[in-house]
Design an enzyme around this catalytic site. Structure first.
Site, mmCIF file in Angstrom:
data_model
loop_
_atom_site.group_PDB
_atom_site.id
_atom_site.type_symbol
_atom_site.label_atom_id
_atom_site.label_comp_id
_atom_site.label_asym_id
_atom_site.label_seq_id
_atom_site.Cartn_x
_atom_site.Cartn_y
_atom_site.Cartn_z
ATOM 1 N N HIS A 77 0.828 -1.212 0.000
ATOM 2 C CA HIS A 77 0.000 0.000 0.000
ATOM 3 C C HIS A 77 0.860 1.259 0.000
ATOM 4 C CE1 HIS A 77 0.418 0.812 4.399
ATOM 5 N NE2 HIS A 77 0.320 -0.492 4.555
ATOM 6 N N ASP A 79 -0.020 4.449 1.079
ATOM 7 C CA ASP A 79 -0.173 5.423 2.155
ATOM 8 C C ASP A 79 0.621 5.024 3.394
ATOM 9 O OD1 ASP A 79 -2.074 3.267 2.342
ATOM 10 O OD2 ASP A 79 -3.060 4.339 3.980
ATOM 11 N N ASP A 116 6.397 1.013 6.940
ATOM 12 C CA ASP A 116 5.084 0.381 6.793
ATOM 13 C C ASP A 116 4.268 1.252 5.843
ATOM 14 O OD1 ASP A 116 2.579 -0.756 7.052
ATOM 15 O OD2 ASP A 116 2.221 0.040 9.067
ATOM 16 N N GLU A 146 -4.877 2.176 2.875
ATOM 17 C CA GLU A 146 -4.898 0.965 3.689
ATOM 18 C C GLU A 146 -5.046 1.294 5.155
ATOM 19 O OE1 GLU A 146 -3.042 -2.367 6.075
ATOM 20 O OE2 GLU A 146 -2.512 -0.243 5.948
ATOM 21 N N GLU A 147 -4.396 2.362 5.600
ATOM 22 C CA GLU A 147 -4.286 2.644 7.028
ATOM 23 C C GLU A 147 -5.565 3.185 7.652
ATOM 24 O OE1 GLU A 147 -1.951 1.530 8.610
ATOM 25 O OE2 GLU A 147 -0.048 1.639 7.566
#
Length: 487
Positions: A77, A79, A116, A146-147
């Site tokens: 991802h 973001d 991440d 995603e987050e």
């Protein structure tokens, strides 16, 4: 700083990571990084497109001799979580992440690092631009948001992807192969209240809770770390019960998927109780710090005199909210009975905001068992509804059910043992991976997750292991060489 990062090995990964970290990429604000990734694919002359949700897909043909292997989706991802220390002067919207090397770790100056899932993105970029790495046909899937809800994965339509195997590069232990994850649901409790005049003959204080480690509200939830919102409420509850303390405002925590590190509240206490309040506050603060001395050695809890606020909360609402926050579950709710050491169900009281006549409390509940997730969500809803709140459950996403008979798992297990002379840890994690969501529209796709070691994700203590990135990069390249042939 970042030139130091570019000198690390493997250079092809760290250089792409440095390029990526120069681009702002907050969840739901990925316009710049989407453009960056589209330009990257097009400059390589590869088929590059964006779907309606904003996910970027880049396709690269197989290298000579690998044309008959199954097509692989490499997925990460775009973001990242934007968190910084209070004392750090940094604008995520305009500045690139300032990185540095500390021993065998890469860290950021007072902010999240973006490893991440930036290191997964960087590794995929390195595969796409390589000329000497054997691989089958590759479909790079860079998802958005995603987050804060996994809306990128949710929005990916059936039929877009052609791959038969998906390698998700978002696991944070380099000796772990992920075959399952937790689902989640956001719980938002809100209500209004009447502001009341500040009682006469009172003195105002700013209560501060800070110095906590924070961390990932899934992967770190079992570690017994302090939650600033729960600690703050404990201090407020005690002050109200014993001295009639009134609350003017609370601002604690931030992102739903980060364990809150800081909270601040403005309160007033009758002047006649000042000395007793200060003494007992100090006694309780010392007790809390002693309870958490092993896991939170830097915890600070202070009460500092300030100017009086303009108003305080309606008394009945204050009493109800502080009681609800005390009763609301935070942390591990149930451990898995099927997989030793795995947190099955948990909740993070992520954010508490009180002021100007409004209360808003945000939680993220996670579970690998859907019925258990619903059970805890209902318990939280009932708790806050009893305090007069309107409670909304939103953003629910499924978990990823483990498949111990996965063919690609067999490939990864054997490759790991051959390369590193030890057995990998095959596990499910208590975090949200996009595999569960992607699997709804691509049920026949064989999925697996792995990645380099990352510590302190979602906090300014986030760091990535340098040796671990070398290991991860070796593992990824060797896996691509052994992808099975098409049926």
């Amino acid at each position: 700083m970042n030139s130091e990062i570019r000198s690390l090995e493997p250079g092809e990964v760290w250089n792409r990571f440095a390029d990526l970290n120069a681009v702002p990429r907050a969840s739901k604000k990925e316009e710049q990084v989407i453009t960056f990734m589209m330009d990257f694919g097009k400059k390589l002359g590869l088929e590059t497109f964006k779907d309606e949700t904003g996910n970027v897909i880049i396709r690269k043909p197989a290298t000579p001799g690998m044309e008959n292997r199954k097509m692989v989706v490499l997925q990460s991802h775009l973001d990242m979580v934007h968190q910084k220390n209070t004392a750090t002067d940094f604008d995520f919207a305009t500045q690139g992440i300032e990185m540095y090397v500390d021993g065998d770790w890469v860290k950021a100056k007072g902010t999240t690092l973006g490893a991440d899932n930036g290191l997964g993105v960087a590794a995929i970029m390195a595969i796409l631009e390589s000329n000497d790495i054997p691989h089958p046909a590759v479909e790079a899937l860079f998802t958005v948001d995603e987050e804060t809800g996994m809306t990128g994965a949710k929005g990916l339509e059936p039929g877009v992807l052609r791959g038969e195997i998906l390698l998700n590069l978002d696991t944070e232990e380099d000796d772990e192969i992920g075959i399952g994850c937790a689902g989640g649901v956001d719980i938002t409790s809100s209500r209004s209240y009447k502001e009341e005049p500040v009682p006469e003959d009172t003195e105002a204080f700013r209560i501060a809770v800070k110095g906590l480690k924070g961390g990932h509200s899934g992967m770190d939830i079992h570690k017994g770390l302090g939650n600033a919102n729960k600690i703050m409420n404990r201090m407020l509850f005690d002050g109200f019960e014993n001295y009639g303390m009134r609350i003017a405002s609370i601002e604690g925590g931030g992102l739903r998927n980060a364990i809150p590190r800081e909270s601040s509240a403005v309160v007033v206490v009758d002047k006649v109780h000042r000395e007793a309040f200060v003494f007992e506050f100090g006694e309780l603060a010392d007790a809390v710090k002693n309870e958490l001395k092993t896991t939170e050695p830097s915890l600070e809890i202070t009460a500092t005199p300030v100017e009086k606020p303009g108003a305080v909360m309606e008394l009945g609402v204050q009493e109800g909210i502080t009681r609800a926050l005390y009763a609301a579950h935070n942390g591990v709710y149930r451990m898995s009975a099927d997989m030793e050491g795995l947190t099955e169900t948990s909740n993070n009281i992520a954010k508490v905001a009180v002021g100007e006549g409004n209360v808003k409390i945000s939680c993220l509940t996670r579970s690998s068992v859907d019925s258990s997730k619903t059970d805890l969500a209902n318990a939280l809803r009932a708790t806050f509804e009893l305090a007069g709140c309107d409670v909304e459950l939103s953003g629910s996403y499924p978990g990823w059910q483990p498949d111990v008979n996965s063919p690609v798992l067999k490939v990864l297990r054997e490759k790991y043992e051959t390369l590193f002379k030890e057995k990998p840890e095959v596990a499910a994690c208590h975090a949200g991976l996009e595999c569960g969501i992607l699997g709804q529209n691509y049920p026949e796709m064989d999925m697996i997750s792995f990645g380099p070691t990352i510590r302190g994700a979602h906090s300014p203590d986030e760091r990535a292991g340098i040796a671990s990135v070398r290991k991860f990069w070796t593992f990824l390249r060797e896996i691509l060489k052994d992808i099975p042939e098409k049926a």
